[in-house]
Design a protein around this motif. Structure first.
Motif, PDB file in Angstrom:
ATOM      1  N   LEU A  37      47.257  30.968  30.748  1.00  0.00           N
ATOM      2  CA  LEU A  37      46.969  32.174  29.969  1.00  0.00           C
ATOM      3  C   LEU A  37      47.431  32.031  28.521  1.00  0.00           C
ATOM      4  O   LEU A  37      46.823  32.607  27.612  1.00  0.00           O
ATOM      5  N   ARG A  38      48.488  31.256  28.295  1.00  0.00           N
ATOM      6  CA  ARG A  38      48.907  30.993  26.912  1.00  0.00           C
ATOM      7  C   ARG A  38      47.818  30.229  26.169  1.00  0.00           C
ATOM      8  O   ARG A  38      47.540  30.497  24.995  1.00  0.00           O
TER       9      ARG A  38
ATOM     10  N   LYS B  76      37.216  32.890  38.011  1.00  0.00           N
ATOM     11  CA  LYS B  76      36.447  34.090  38.354  1.00  0.00           C
ATOM     12  C   LYS B  76      37.064  35.333  37.711  1.00  0.00           C
ATOM     13  O   LYS B  76      36.352  36.186  37.168  1.00  0.00           O
ATOM     14  N   VAL B  77      38.397  35.423  37.750  1.00  0.00           N
ATOM     15  CA  VAL B  77      39.089  36.573  37.159  1.00  0.00           C
ATOM     16  C   VAL B  77      38.850  36.630  35.653  1.00  0.00           C
ATOM     17  O   VAL B  77      38.540  37.687  35.089  1.00  0.00           O
ATOM     18  N   VAL B  78      38.989  35.477  34.983  1.00  0.00           N
ATOM     19  CA  VAL B  78      38.777  35.423  33.534  1.00  0.00           C
ATOM     20  C   VAL B  78      37.340  35.808  33.192  1.00  0.00           C
ATOM     21  O   VAL B  78      37.086  36.571  32.253  1.00  0.00           O
ATOM     22  N   HIS B  79      36.390  35.298  33.973  1.00  0.00           N
ATOM     23  CA  HIS B  79      34.980  35.617  33.734  1.00  0.00           C
ATOM     24  C   HIS B  79      34.722  37.112  33.883  1.00  0.00           C
ATOM     25  O   HIS B  79      34.048  37.733  33.049  1.00  0.00           O
ATOM     26  N   GLN B  80      35.262  37.706  34.949  1.00  0.00           N
ATOM     27  CA  GLN B  80      35.062  39.135  35.184  1.00  0.00           C
ATOM     28  C   GLN B  80      35.641  39.974  34.047  1.00  0.00           C
ATOM     29  O   GLN B  80      35.033  40.966  33.620  1.00  0.00           O
ATOM     30  N   GLU B  81      36.800  39.571  33.545  1.00  0.00           N
ATOM     31  CA  GLU B  81      37.428  40.323  32.460  1.00  0.00           C
ATOM     32  C   GLU B  81      36.675  40.145  31.142  1.00  0.00           C
ATOM     33  O   GLU B  81      36.597  41.071  30.334  1.00  0.00           O
ATOM     34  N   LEU B  82      36.118  38.952  30.918  1.00  0.00           N
ATOM     35  CA  LEU B  82      35.305  38.737  29.716  1.00  0.00           C
ATOM     36  C   LEU B  82      34.049  39.609  29.752  1.00  0.00           C
ATOM     37  O   LEU B  82      33.654  40.193  28.743  1.00  0.00           O
TER      38      LEU B  82
END
Length: 237
Positions: free
Chosen positions: A31-32, A76-82
């Motif tokens: 995440l950094r 998947k989490v990063v994609h959903q948040e984007l």
């Protein structure tokens, strides 16, 4: 900007997929790097902070940490948040009225004239009869450029009188569109700085006179976080 961001994120998740398991330390490190990639892409720091906190909350859940494919789950989490950040819902153009006027605004050189042509082409593909209006009397050959694009696309372009001002052009084009039976009219206005009060006043007059169904801000993709301030300024004016 988007290409650079995409490359960095792809490299990061390629490394994560190599891990059999992910720990909280792995996720924090990842995440950094995501945070740094977003900041380098000129995303506003407040947006980055909110995004990272949201991803972190979901990524540290048991679904990711205990997954058989934790790297894929984090991706998947990063994609959903984007997707959530960029806007999940589909918003259709308001094309009611006869004609429905779409007014393009923005800074100089942002691509309004070519966007007007692309928009006209897309609307025709949707089965609409479309016309374009050259309301930019300041940029050399702006009217000629739109006329040439109109000929290439076989889209009619309103022909203003010599010395006619943008407000008059915009108003008279409405009757022209009705006479030709056009359903949609795309108004290509002159580029202007949002701090240029006389030109912003001209936009206000056009908006009052024509009552466009949509006012669309055209912004260069390389603008970065300044786009937010530009959009706010145009909206306030």
């Amino acid at each position: 900007m988007f290409d650079n961001l995409s490359e960095k994120l792809q490299a990061l998740f390629k490394r994560l997929r190599g891990h059999g398991t992910l720990t909280e330390a792995n996720i924090q490190e990842a995440l950094r790097e995501v945070r740094l990639a977003l900041l380098e892409a000129d995303v506003h720091y407040k947006v980055v902070k909110e995004f990272i906190e949201s991803v972190k909350e979901k990524a540290l859940g048991q679904e990711v940490l205990q997954s058989l494919t934790p790297g894929q789950q984090l991706l998947k989490v990063v994609h959903q948040e984007l997707v959530r950040l960029m806007g999940e819902g589909e918003r259709r153009l308001n094309l009611s009225g006869s004609p429905a006027s779409l007014m393009l605004v923005g800074l100089q050189g942002s691509g309004k004239t070519t966007t007007a042509a692309k928009l006209a082409k897309w609307l025709r593909a949707q089965g609409k009869t479309v016309g374009m209006v050259p309301a930019d009397v300041y940029r050399p050959a702006a009217i000629e450029q739109l006329e040439q694009l109109g000929r290439m696309l076989n889209v009619p372009v309103y022909k203003p009188a010599q010395g006619e001002d943008p407000v008059s052009i915009s108003v008279k084009s409405q009757n022209w569109a009705r006479e030709k039976g056009l359903q949609v009219l795309v108004l290509d206005t002159a580029g202007r700085l949002h701090i240029d009060e006389p030109l912003m006043e001209e936009l206000r007059k056009i908006k009052v006179a024509v009552a466009p169904k949509e006012v669309l801000l055209v912004v260069d993709a390389m603008t970065g976080q300044d786009a937010v301030q530009i959009a706010q300024s145009f909206n306030e004016k």
